[in-house]
Design a protein around this motif. Sequence first.
Motif, PDB file in Angstrom:
ATOM      1  N   MET A   1       6.143 -11.109  -4.981  1.00  0.00           N
ATOM      2  CA  MET A   1       7.204 -10.346  -4.651  1.00  0.00           C
ATOM      3  C   MET A   1       7.293  -9.079  -5.049  1.00  0.00           C
ATOM      4  N   ALA A   2       7.234  -8.067  -5.114  1.00  0.00           N
ATOM      5  CA  ALA A   2       6.029  -6.735  -5.365  1.00  0.00           C
ATOM      6  C   ALA A   2       7.523  -6.188  -5.888  1.00  0.00           C
ATOM      7  N   PHE A   3       6.635  -4.973  -6.492  1.00  0.00           N
ATOM      8  CA  PHE A   3       8.107  -3.955  -7.160  1.00  0.00           C
ATOM      9  C   PHE A   3       7.186  -2.344  -7.545  1.00  0.00           C
ATOM     10  N   GLN A   4       8.502  -1.464  -7.340  1.00  0.00           N
ATOM     11  CA  GLN A   4       7.614  -0.472  -7.405  1.00  0.00           C
ATOM     12  C   GLN A   4       8.944   1.160  -8.165  1.00  0.00           C
ATOM     13  N   SER A   5       8.530   1.776  -9.465  1.00  0.00           N
ATOM     14  CA  SER A   5       9.329   1.973  -9.414  1.00  0.00           C
ATOM     15  C   SER A   5       9.400   3.604  -9.647  1.00  0.00           C
ATOM     16  N   GLY A   6      10.293   4.987  -9.836  1.00  0.00           N
ATOM     17  CA  GLY A   6       9.372   6.014 -10.337  1.00  0.00           C
ATOM     18  C   GLY A   6      10.401   7.315  -9.872  1.00  0.00           C
ATOM     19  N   ILE A   7      10.214   8.519  -9.093  1.00  0.00           N
ATOM     20  CA  ILE A   7      10.433   9.793  -8.363  1.00  0.00           C
ATOM     21  C   ILE A   7      10.335  10.178  -7.066  1.00  0.00           C
ATOM     22  N   ARG A  41       6.402  11.501  10.798  1.00  0.00           N
ATOM     23  CA  ARG A  41       6.595  10.513  11.447  1.00  0.00           C
ATOM     24  C   ARG A  41       6.382   8.913  10.616  1.00  0.00           C
ATOM     25  N   LEU A  42       6.567   8.033  10.598  1.00  0.00           N
ATOM     26  CA  LEU A  42       5.656   6.854  10.532  1.00  0.00           C
ATOM     27  C   LEU A  42       6.391   5.855  11.291  1.00  0.00           C
ATOM     28  N   HIS A  43       5.552   4.791  11.815  1.00  0.00           N
ATOM     29  CA  HIS A  43       5.478   3.794  12.744  1.00  0.00           C
ATOM     30  C   HIS A  43       4.996   2.531  12.348  1.00  0.00           C
ATOM     31  N   LEU A  44       6.010   1.326  12.196  1.00  0.00           N
ATOM     32  CA  LEU A  44       4.953   0.614  11.195  1.00  0.00           C
ATOM     33  C   LEU A  44       4.997  -0.811  12.038  1.00  0.00           C
ATOM     34  N   GLN A  45       4.130  -2.020  12.401  1.00  0.00           N
ATOM     35  CA  GLN A  45       4.565  -3.320  12.752  1.00  0.00           C
ATOM     36  C   GLN A  45       4.072  -4.239  11.533  1.00  0.00           C
ATOM     37  N   HIS A  46       5.172  -5.595  11.939  1.00  0.00           N
ATOM     38  CA  HIS A  46       4.674  -7.076  11.387  1.00  0.00           C
ATOM     39  C   HIS A  46       4.853  -7.366  12.309  1.00  0.00           C
ATOM     40  N   VAL A  47       3.225  -7.805  11.999  1.00  0.00           N
ATOM     41  CA  VAL A  47       2.680  -8.780  13.933  1.00  0.00           C
ATOM     42  C   VAL A  47       2.897 -10.477  13.586  1.00  0.00           C
ATOM     43  N   ALA A  48       3.422 -10.731  12.241  1.00  0.00           N
ATOM     44  CA  ALA A  48       3.749 -12.419  12.378  1.00  0.00           C
ATOM     45  C   ALA A  48       5.268 -12.229  13.043  1.00  0.00           C
ATOM     46  N   THR A  49       6.234 -11.545  12.666  1.00  0.00           N
ATOM     47  CA  THR A  49       7.384 -11.592  13.039  1.00  0.00           C
ATOM     48  C   THR A  49       7.601 -10.609  13.623  1.00  0.00           C
ATOM     49  N   GLY A  50       7.093  -9.699  14.888  1.00  0.00           N
ATOM     50  CA  GLY A  50       7.138  -9.164  15.537  1.00  0.00           C
ATOM     51  C   GLY A  50       7.706  -8.333  15.517  1.00  0.00           C
ATOM     52  N   GLN A  51       8.378  -7.249  13.911  1.00  0.00           N
ATOM     53  CA  GLN A  51       8.736  -6.176  14.029  1.00  0.00           C
ATOM     54  C   GLN A  51       8.474  -4.877  14.440  1.00  0.00           C
ATOM     55  N   SER A  94      14.665  15.703  -7.035  1.00  0.00           N
ATOM     56  CA  SER A  94      14.027  15.025  -8.382  1.00  0.00           C
ATOM     57  C   SER A  94      14.836  13.194  -7.827  1.00  0.00           C
ATOM     58  N   ALA A  95      14.524  12.668  -7.691  1.00  0.00           N
ATOM     59  CA  ALA A  95      15.398  11.340  -7.252  1.00  0.00           C
ATOM     60  C   ALA A  95      14.614  10.022  -8.009  1.00  0.00           C
ATOM     61  N   GLU A  96      15.993   9.269  -8.407  1.00  0.00           N
ATOM     62  CA  GLU A  96      15.123   7.737  -9.181  1.00  0.00           C
ATOM     63  C   GLU A  96      14.743   6.885  -6.965  1.00  0.00           C
ATOM     64  N   TYR A  97      13.747   6.090  -7.391  1.00  0.00           N
ATOM     65  CA  TYR A  97      13.722   5.444  -6.100  1.00  0.00           C
ATOM     66  C   TYR A  97      13.554   4.120  -6.491  1.00  0.00           C
ATOM     67  N   PHE A  98      13.293   2.834  -5.762  1.00  0.00           N
ATOM     68  CA  PHE A  98      12.628   1.921  -5.912  1.00  0.00           C
ATOM     69  C   PHE A  98      12.909   0.653  -5.213  1.00  0.00           C
ATOM     70  N   LEU A  99      11.483   0.120  -4.992  1.00  0.00           N
ATOM     71  CA  LEU A  99      11.073  -0.372  -4.374  1.00  0.00           C
ATOM     72  C   LEU A  99      10.718  -2.030  -4.261  1.00  0.00           C
ATOM     73  N   PHE A 100      11.751  -2.695  -3.664  1.00  0.00           N
ATOM     74  CA  PHE A 100      11.366  -3.927  -3.678  1.00  0.00           C
ATOM     75  C   PHE A 100      10.488  -5.210  -1.890  1.00  0.00           C
ATOM     76  N   GLY A 101      10.360  -5.408  -2.142  1.00  0.00           N
ATOM     77  CA  GLY A 101       9.643  -6.160  -0.703  1.00  0.00           C
ATOM     78  C   GLY A 101       8.477  -7.251  -0.628  1.00  0.00           C
ATOM     79  N   GLY A 102       8.159  -8.117   0.007  1.00  0.00           N
ATOM     80  CA  GLY A 102       7.847  -8.773  -0.041  1.00  0.00           C
ATOM     81  C   GLY A 102       6.712  -9.398   1.348  1.00  0.00           C
ATOM     82  N   ASP A 103       5.800 -10.319   2.327  1.00  0.00           N
ATOM     83  CA  ASP A 103       5.363 -10.551   3.739  1.00  0.00           C
ATOM     84  C   ASP A 103       6.746 -10.253   4.303  1.00  0.00           C
ATOM     85  N   GLY A 104       6.530  -9.092   4.808  1.00  0.00           N
ATOM     86  CA  GLY A 104       7.827  -9.320   6.300  1.00  0.00           C
ATOM     87  C   GLY A 104       8.924  -8.589   5.766  1.00  0.00           C
ATOM     88  N   TRP A 105       9.141  -8.095   4.754  1.00  0.00           N
ATOM     89  CA  TRP A 105      10.488  -7.499   4.214  1.00  0.00           C
ATOM     90  C   TRP A 105       9.930  -5.752   3.237  1.00  0.00           C
TER      91      TRP A 105
END
Length: 262
Positions: A1-7, A41-51, A94-105
């Motif tokens: 799992m991965a985590f990142q936070s900041g402004i 604009r940003l376009h992303l693909q996750h091949v394994a899950t077809g997203q 300025s706003a707080e942000y928090f990123l949470f992630g894993g493979d495919g989410w």
Amino acid sequence: MAFQSGITTSPNDLLDKIRLFATGVCGYTQLMYQPDEGYYRLHLQHVATGQHVHLHSYASYINYYGSTSWNSGAAWDAQTVASGSLSLTQLSGSAEYFLFGGDGWCYCVVQTDSTSYEPIIFGAITKTCTFTGGAFLSDTYTTYVRADIDGNTNKWKSGYYGTDAVRAFNNATTRQLDSYSPIAFNGVTPLYPCTVEVGRPTPSNFYSMMGYAPGVRLLRMNGQYVNKDIITLGGNDWMVFSMNYGGYDYGGYDYGGYAFLK
């Protein structure tokens, strides 16, 4: 799992942070990232899950939606077959942000006013049955799920009632359990899986469980927790938020909250 936070200082800045996080630690491939209409604009693909996930920054907000295919020559909002779109308006300046992630989410929680937070959520559900699809996007109030079932192809489910309804996050079946928290005899507040169910054509008003959203749990905050509290269970840390949708704190209304895996 991965985590990142900041402004973050603007939607353009936040979009770039999501881009780097999603491609760096969540297994997404960047299909396109470029200026568009004065923003990005940003376009992303996750091949394994077809997203396929598409995001666009504007002056004060980010729009995002999913599709079942990718066309590099199409406008950012003209990919097919498309889900509906969602948006998030962050706190000005300025706003707080928090990123949470894993493979495919990939989940991004952002400050929207001095005390409130809203999410950008996209990923693939952890399936409990076999079907084509599983990609989902949500703001915890509205959820879109691709589910090619009952003879459908490239089908996005959404809504609150009927054949195409989705029960997840704020109206998940497991959300109904949080009225029993904390447990009376020991004071413990359970973290429930965020189950995902979709409507079926027959019988009427019948729902099937398709899986659950990874890396997030439902809980009843009920005065025990406040935003950004950490719950540690079995060596895993979960960060708690009560979600605000469109200026209305649905989470605070019923003490409902969400815990994201760090």
